[in-house]
Design a protein around this motif. Sequence first.
Motif, mmCIF file in Angstrom:
data_model
loop_
_atom_site.group_PDB
_atom_site.id
_atom_site.type_symbol
_atom_site.label_atom_id
_atom_site.label_comp_id
_atom_site.label_asym_id
_atom_site.label_seq_id
_atom_site.Cartn_x
_atom_site.Cartn_y
_atom_site.Cartn_z
ATOM 1 N N THR A 266 31.796 -16.777 91.729
ATOM 2 C CA THR A 266 31.373 -17.322 91.366
ATOM 3 C C THR A 266 29.349 -17.656 91.132
ATOM 4 N N HIS A 267 29.993 -17.127 92.705
ATOM 5 C CA HIS A 267 28.249 -16.780 92.469
ATOM 6 C C HIS A 267 28.012 -17.258 93.876
ATOM 7 N N HIS B 231 26.929 -18.135 96.723
ATOM 8 C CA HIS B 231 26.616 -18.716 98.110
ATOM 9 C C HIS B 231 26.953 -18.460 99.490
ATOM 10 N N GLN C 147 27.906 -12.182 87.892
ATOM 11 C CA GLN C 147 27.600 -11.867 87.059
ATOM 12 C C GLN C 147 26.871 -11.013 86.841
ATOM 13 N N GLU D 5 23.637 -13.014 88.279
ATOM 14 C CA GLU D 5 23.619 -13.408 90.073
ATOM 15 C C GLU D 5 23.483 -12.636 91.101
ATOM 16 N N ARG E 218 29.349 -18.369 81.769
ATOM 17 C CA ARG E 218 28.635 -18.194 82.520
ATOM 18 C C ARG E 218 27.716 -19.962 82.149
ATOM 19 N N SER F 163 23.188 -21.820 90.482
ATOM 20 C CA SER F 163 22.726 -20.497 91.188
ATOM 21 C C SER F 163 22.451 -19.632 89.752
ATOM 22 N N LEU G 38 25.983 -18.283 87.699
ATOM 23 C CA LEU G 38 27.524 -18.897 88.155
ATOM 24 C C LEU G 38 27.652 -19.029 87.354
#
Length: 262
Positions: free
Chosen positions: A90-91, A93, A111, A114, A166, A171, A174
């Motif tokens: 999803t991102h 991090h 994405q 990202e 999205r 972020s 994300l």
Amino acid sequence: MWEVFAVKYAENTGRRRRNHFIVQDDLHDTPHPIFYYVWAARRGNQAVVFDTGFARDLAASRGATYERTPAEALAAIGIDAASVRDVVITHFHYDHAGGIGAFPNARFHVQDAEMAYATGRCMLHAHLRKPFLCEDVTALVRALYDGRLVFYDGDAEPWPGIRLLRIGGHSAGLMSARIETEDGPVVLASDAAHFWETLAGEPFPIVYDMRAVLEGYQRLIRAAGGDANRVVPGHDPAVIRRYPSAGPGLAGVAARISGAAT
């Protein structure tokens, strides 16, 4: 239709409200635990996993109690990480993109924005790169060169009944996910909404684009058919309590997500 699960692998009970909300109030120094989850959607023999968590050796430095690896958490609901073919990151991090090595046969869905964010000039700023770990991003770049990344530029529906949204904000790239279940749609927010409180307009302090964060709350609720109880926050301890256990002996470990939370 899909079955959806939240599986918990770690927690931090030492956090305070001031750690989680920008707007401070009279309760800013009261306890406010955070739980760490990965999620899965299953339909027959097909499973799509959302995020890969962080590694055990990070727990102490992050003040977290590590209970099981994400792969062990998934195994508790009958999903073998080594057999999973598709993982949505999803991102990037640290608590969402660590440990992709536990999924040796998976493609990772990300994405464009990202990847550009995590490998571009924004990472020159210590404040922006703080939630990222170089080794996690590097592992994803290696996966790219191995031909194992699938990129999206905005919303997408890679599988019937699962729509990736999205949201951005927290972020740059994300993603959340709207998933069709027998009891109607549920929306896995990931960190587009850390807690159910967040959906009421209480932003988390780590922000890339505040406008996208705030408009993201509205979009999550719209995607859930207007019912905030169909949105599954990314870190709320109440998720594991408000949804039924995924099976005998799994209380506090895995919850079955369907319909609205009680």
